[in-house]
Design an enzyme around this catalytic site. Structure first.
Site, mmCIF file in Angstrom:
data_model
loop_
_atom_site.group_PDB
_atom_site.id
_atom_site.type_symbol
_atom_site.label_atom_id
_atom_site.label_comp_id
_atom_site.label_asym_id
_atom_site.label_seq_id
_atom_site.Cartn_x
_atom_site.Cartn_y
_atom_site.Cartn_z
ATOM 1 C CB SER A 559 21.809 71.516 -14.781
ATOM 2 O OG SER A 559 20.894 71.294 -15.808
ATOM 3 C CG ASP A 645 14.741 76.134 -15.105
ATOM 4 O OD1 ASP A 645 14.653 75.833 -16.313
ATOM 5 O OD2 ASP A 645 15.751 75.888 -14.423
ATOM 6 C CG HIS A 690 18.434 75.652 -16.702
ATOM 7 N ND1 HIS A 690 17.808 74.983 -15.676
ATOM 8 C CD2 HIS A 690 19.476 74.875 -17.063
ATOM 9 C CE1 HIS A 690 18.441 73.846 -15.442
ATOM 10 N NE2 HIS A 690 19.456 73.764 -16.268
#
Length: 727
Positions: A559, A645, A690
């Site tokens: 991320s 996502d 995610h």
């Protein structure tokens, strides 16, 4: 009264969506309201490593995406034989300890979502929401309340459970592994339980009972990853469902938290740096809410309640770190807040739990864990330094007011059970089987000096008997955003790597939250490059102290951690041999300039506003991974992305990958024959979640990639991994 988990600061992790750029995107990193369900030790013969999940900490606040470390459906139970019943007069801690003493540590399971209410325990069994009597919770004697398959979802799981005060209803939020969409079902409890209602896209939800003994469900509604609306609903003969609050500022989000004593429902409205709290009286839920303190830019605060007093965790005043204050419940405004307890410098508040006569703070100070027990009758404080191997807390149930139980874990060691007993003023630890990793590995707390002189903490793991560490492979972990700590929960693949001779290094760079709020502030907006300088300093320090070498050094990030990882690949690629990224945020500039993305506005205080502020735009250009790709040698890169996502859109990752390949190809032409180009792999997984932490396919692909890039034999590591993961 409904059972609560500790950590009024963590109530958020599972309740709020967050930005499309990072799993912690909404990381109000500094505060974490804990979800109200808790982990329970279920003593069947399961492998511990298959279902451990680290709970969110207050440092990892609110907009964490829920992720289950391991799937309970993969576990294969073995029936326990000749199990002797425990004495009824034994307290909760003694029962747990007695059971643990009779079983190997690796043979118990931690259930993630479970609520104890009255004499029942509510939890997921297979594809069903079930309940069983508390004393029978470890047996197979349970009542099925709802079959999740009725929702026609692919592999659904229960993310959160709330039981109505009088146990007439139970509400459960249900999700799937490959999507962030959720459904909240309300089950009427009777001789034949039935689904009374269902609501889509519910984020946080709580029950209260009104003056006429009617159960009222308060819930927040999530739309396009934004959570701005609060509803309340009743069921049965007097059905109603109404919206009674909408947050107008798109940079804020809303979540609900019921104080541990169920006296007040708090409506928490916050963004990255500012919060505002409204109270709903648990005895009069239809009355208008009461404002605690109007939002003041830069002031964060969270509320608990005990004996007609509000306890406020806030950063108001100097220094601007969290401190504990209190005031009478009927005079809640900020001018009435009295300082109650302050933290030492370089301290992060991870959690807070309230008891009848005590307040327990879970802290991280100078990269070590502590528990502070505050006596509310005499304001006494007892500070307990926890074992140096411990890197993270897992909050446990506190149904027994005499005890405060919790678990400690590390990336390579499964959780171990501890309980503080108030009457004795002592901390007790689980006895019995000791994990062998304790003797076969070492954990080191090191520091690197960044270019501006700041000391950056690192946590390093390696085998005790490793010889010539300079020739061992090294895996660096980094995040450095939203004031979130690096995830230090137990992961079986990390343990397998250490057993196979790897060195693991966790670099707690600025932008994260390991040393408190200022540590985050020093690594965001126009100080984001501090995190990159810290990462470089950490890797060079490790090499300088004899831990591995560049040709054997790898880096992993997920991320928003992809920002620093990608930036390092651009400016100092010679430090690394290979990199693995998961759902990485790589195009900061274009993403932050696109206000049509659902959560861009919520991210402005982390990255800046390049659309309206030229200074922010030029600064982002200096470190943005996508913007700074150039023809040069790069380490090999393996990227895992998710098809749908919404937080890190696939389009940006694909563009980054294509641009990186073009730069490498151009560099190869300039270099001439004989140049060994790095491998750039983009692995696109289906689904709209995610970061799927426990994806076996992802884990094996990443490990295979690292071993191949370093030219190592992976035969033994995959054999060991099979002990933990079911293929």
């Amino acid at each position: 009264m409904q059972q609560k988990t500790k950590l009024f600061l963590q109530a958020l992790k599972y309740s709020i969506p967050h930005l499309g750029k990072c799993m912690q995107k909404q990381h109000l990193n500094h505060y974490n309201f804990a979800d109200h369900y808790y982990n329970r030790i279920k003593l069947k013969k399961y492998h511990l490593t298959k279902c451990l999940q680290n709970k969110p900490k207050i440092s990892e606040l609110a907009r964490n995406i829920p992720s289950r470390s391991f799937s309970c459906k993969d576990l294969q139970p073995v029936k326990q034989e000749n199990e002797k019943p425990l004495p009824e007069n034994m307290d909760a801690f003694e029962k747990v300890r007695t059971k643990l003493e009779t079983q190997p540590q690796e043979e118990y399971e931690i259930i993630n979502v479970e609520v104890k209410h009255g004499g029942f325990v509510y939890y997921q069994e297979g594809c069903c929401l079930v309940r069983s009597k508390d004393e029978e919770a470890d047996n197979d004697n349970y009542e099925v309340l709802f079959n999740l398959e009725e929702l026609k979802l692919d592999q659904p799981f229960i993310d959160c459970i709330r039981v109505a005060p009088d146990e007439k209803y139970v509400a459960a939020k249900i999700r799937t592994e490959d999507s962030e969409a959720s459904t909240c079902v309300i089950i009427k409890l009777s001789d034949q339980p039935v689904m009374e209602a269902s609501f889509p896209n519910v984020s946080s939800f709580e029950w209260v009972k009104d003056e006429e003994d009617e159960d009222v469900l308060f819930y927040t509604f999530q739309r396009n990853l934004r959570c701005h609306d609060v509803y309340r609903a009743t069921f049965g003969d007097n059905k109603r469902n109404e919206r009674f609050y909408t947050e107008k500022d798109p940079s804020y989000f809303v979540f609900l938290y019921l104080t541990k004593d169920s006296r007040f429902l708090t409506i928490n409205i916050m963004n990255k740096t500012t919060s505002e709290v409204w109270l709903i009286d648990g005895l009069s839920p239809w009355d208008p809410p009461v404002l605690i303190q109007k939002r003041i830019h830069g002031v964060l605060y969270y509320i608990e309640h005990r004996d007609d007093e509000l306890y406020i965790l806030t950063n108001v005043g100097e220094p601007t770190e969290f401190k504990l204050m209190r005031t009478a419940a009927d005079t809640p405004a900020i001018m009435n807040w009295d300082l109650f307890f302050t933290m030492k410098r370089n301290t992060k508040v991870i959690d807070l739990d309230m008891f009848k006569d005590h307040c327990v703070l879970f802290l991280k100070h100078s990269n070590l864990l502590y528990v502070n027990v505050i006596g509310l009758a005499d304001d006494s404080v007892r500070s307990l330094k926890l074992p140096p191997w411990a890197c993270g807390f897992i909050m446990d149930t506190n149904s027994d007011p005499k005890n405060c139980p919790f678990q400690l874990c590390s990336p390579i060691r499964p959780p171990k059970y501890y309980t503080y007993k108030f009457a004795e003023g002592k901390l007790f630890e689980e006895t019995g089987h000791e994990d062998p990793i304790t003797k076969t590995s070492r954990v080191l707390r090191l520091e690197a000096k960044s270019k501006d002189g700041k000391l950056v903490p690192m946590t390093v793991f390696h085998k005790t008997d490793s010889e010539d560490l300079q020739k061992k492979p090294l895996l660096i972990h980094v995040y450095g955003a939203y004031g979130m700590d690096l995830k230090m929960n137990f992961r079986p693949e990390r343990r397998v790597l250490v057993d196979d001779g790897w060195i693991l290094a966790y670099c707690h760079v600025r932008g994260g939250g390991e040393l408190g709020l200022q540590w985050h502030a020093d690594g965001r907006l126009t100080k984001k490059l501090n995190g990159l300088a810290d990462l470089e300093a950490c890797i060079k320090t490790l090499h300088g102290q004899g831990f591995s070498q560049p040709s054997l050094t790898t880096l992993t990030a997920f991320s928003a951690g992809g920002v620093l990882a990608g930036a390092l690949c651009n400016c100092n690629p010679e430090l690394l041999r290979a990199v693995t990224l998961e759902a990485p945020f790589l195009d900061v500039l274009n993403t932050m300039m696109d206000t049509t993305l659902p959560l861009t506005l919520e991210e402005l205080e982390e990255w800046g506003n390049p659309s309206s502020d030229e200074k922010h735009k030029n600064y982002i250009k200096r470190y943005c991974p996508y913007q700074n790709i150039k023809p040069q040698h790069y380490p090999s890169v393996h990227i895992t992305a998710y098809e749908n996502d919404e937080r890190v859109p696939l389009k940006g990752i694909v563009s980054y990958t294509e641009k990186l390949k073009e730069a490498i190809s151009e560099h190869a032409k300039d270099t001439g024959e004989g140049y060994q180009a790095p491998n750039i792999i983009l692995d696109i997984q289906p689904g709209g979640n995610h970061v799927i932490e426990d994806s076996h396919k992802k884990i094996t692909a990443q490990i295979k990639f690292l071993y191949e890039e370093l030219g190592l034999d992976s035969t033994s590591v995959f054999e060991d991994l099979k002990k933990y993961l079911k293929f």
